[in-house]
Design an enzyme around this catalytic site. Structure first.
Site, PDB file in Angstrom:
ATOM      1  N   PRO A  83       0.664  -1.038  -0.011  1.00 49.65           N
ATOM      2  CA  PRO A  83       0.076  -0.284  -0.011  1.00 49.65           C
ATOM      3  C   PRO A  83       0.842   1.348  -0.046  1.00 49.65           C
ATOM      4  O   PRO A  83       1.721   1.333   0.679  1.00 49.65           O
ATOM      5  CB  PRO A  83      -0.901  -0.204   1.111  1.00 49.65           C
ATOM      6  CG  PRO A  83      -0.952  -1.516   1.641  1.00 49.65           C
ATOM      7  CD  PRO A  83       0.555  -2.272   1.020  1.00 49.65           C
ATOM      8  N   CYS A  84       0.510   2.224  -0.882  1.00 47.11           N
ATOM      9  CA  CYS A  84       1.197   3.455  -1.193  1.00 47.11           C
ATOM     10  C   CYS A  84       0.567   4.501  -0.225  1.00 47.11           C
ATOM     11  O   CYS A  84       1.031   5.795  -0.114  1.00 47.11           O
ATOM     12  CB  CYS A  84       1.033   3.745  -2.420  1.00 47.11           C
ATOM     13  SG  CYS A  84      -0.304   4.317  -3.266  1.00 47.11           S
ATOM     14  N   GLN A  85      -0.439   4.378   0.461  1.00 51.83           N
ATOM     15  CA  GLN A  85      -1.178   5.592   1.019  1.00 51.83           C
ATOM     16  C   GLN A  85      -0.399   6.451   1.705  1.00 51.83           C
ATOM     17  O   GLN A  85      -0.478   7.677   1.920  1.00 51.83           O
ATOM     18  CB  GLN A  85      -2.378   5.267   1.827  1.00 51.83           C
ATOM     19  CG  GLN A  85      -3.600   4.783   0.766  1.00 51.83           C
ATOM     20  CD  GLN A  85      -3.675   3.122   0.930  1.00 51.83           C
ATOM     21  OE1 GLN A  85      -2.405   2.510   0.707  1.00 51.83           O
ATOM     22  NE2 GLN A  85      -4.630   2.711   0.451  1.00 51.83           N
TER      23      GLN A  85
END
Length: 275
Positions: A83-85
């Protein structure tokens, strides 16, 4: 685009996919390595149905935090874009830290440690080059604690104190690591040799930049129980060597020195990520 010249050659390597999405990274990995995806991990049910439609024989292992890796089918290549959030420049840049969504990288690292794939392919956003990585304080006596006697992040360090010289990441224990350096560092501790590439989509003809960071790691110590089943790994290694100079050129032209990490850093100033 698939290589039509190899369309009649059966896949020889097995791929495991994490944070799979709809399978874009998997398509590229399968093409480069002449491989087939044998299982994937995706918790978004709608997206998982799309993936299952294109890979009907690959089971979905579900939530990465609950997988027993000792019971998973062995693979030769592990790929995933965690995940890049929390590392994205459009978010709050919480960083690669325990409790964040991007911190799920630790579970991918655990999969690498247990499965020992020969190759690992990772994709993430540009913010991986500038977001901080904060390490948890280890508990108990273990080999990693003895090997790394000092904490990666001191108690008085803040995310605003990230190392200003990103070409020498990890040299100062009082400063947090950048996320990309922490990922590469974990791969080093897992006995993988890693190289990274920063690439905008426009470099391959797309009408938009959409910059992405790709990390390719190769195991330096062969798995004792594994017999190589094909030549995909040789092609990938050859392409990596041929593209080395071009990769460095792309990185330097599209990444400023203030945001670009290096794969060379002082391992004494980092600690393997824990849950």
């Amino acid at each position: 685009m698939l290589d039509k010249n190899r369309s009649d050659q059966p896949p020889t390597l097995r791929v495991g996919s994490l944070f799979s999405g709809y399978g874009g990274l998997d398509l590229a990995v399968e093409e480069i390595f002449n491989a087939r995806t044998v299982w994937f991990s995706e918790i978004n049910e709608t997206v998982a149905r799309v993936f299952a439609h294109h890979w009907p024989d690959a089971p979905n292992l579900g939530d990465i935090t609950t997988i027993d890796w000792s019971a998973v089918e062995p693979i030769d290549v592990l790929c995933g874009g965690f995940p890049c959030q929390d590392v994205s420049t459009v978010g709050k840049m919480a960083g690669l830290a325990p409790g964040t969504r991007s911190g799920l990288w630790v579970h991918m690292a655990t999969a690498i440690e247990t499965l020992q794939p020969e190759w690992v392919a990772i994709e993430n956003v540009r913010g991986l080059l500038s977001a901080p990585a904060l390490r948890p304080t280890p508990q108990g006596d273990n080999a990693d604690e003895r090997r790394n006697p000092t904490d990666a992040t001191s108690t008085d360090a803040t995310t605003g104190d990230k190392e200003p010289d990103s070409w020498h990441l990890g040299d100062e224990p009082t400063r947090p690591l950048r996320a990309a350096a922490a990922v590469v560092g974990d791969l080093v501790d897992l006995r993988d040799d890693a190289q990274w590439l920063g690439l905008p989509a426009s470099a391959i003809g797309a009408p938009h930049p959409r910059y992405r960071v790709f990390i390719l790691a190769h195991r330096t110590v062969p798995h004792p129980a594994r017999v190589r089943r094909g030549q995909g790994w040789e092609r990938a290694c050859s392409r990596s060597r041929r593209g080395g100079e071009r990769s460095r050129s792309v990185i330097r032209s599209s990444t400023s020195p203030s945001t670009a990490p290096t794969a060379t850093y002082d391992r004494r100033n980092r600690r393997a990520c824990g849950p």
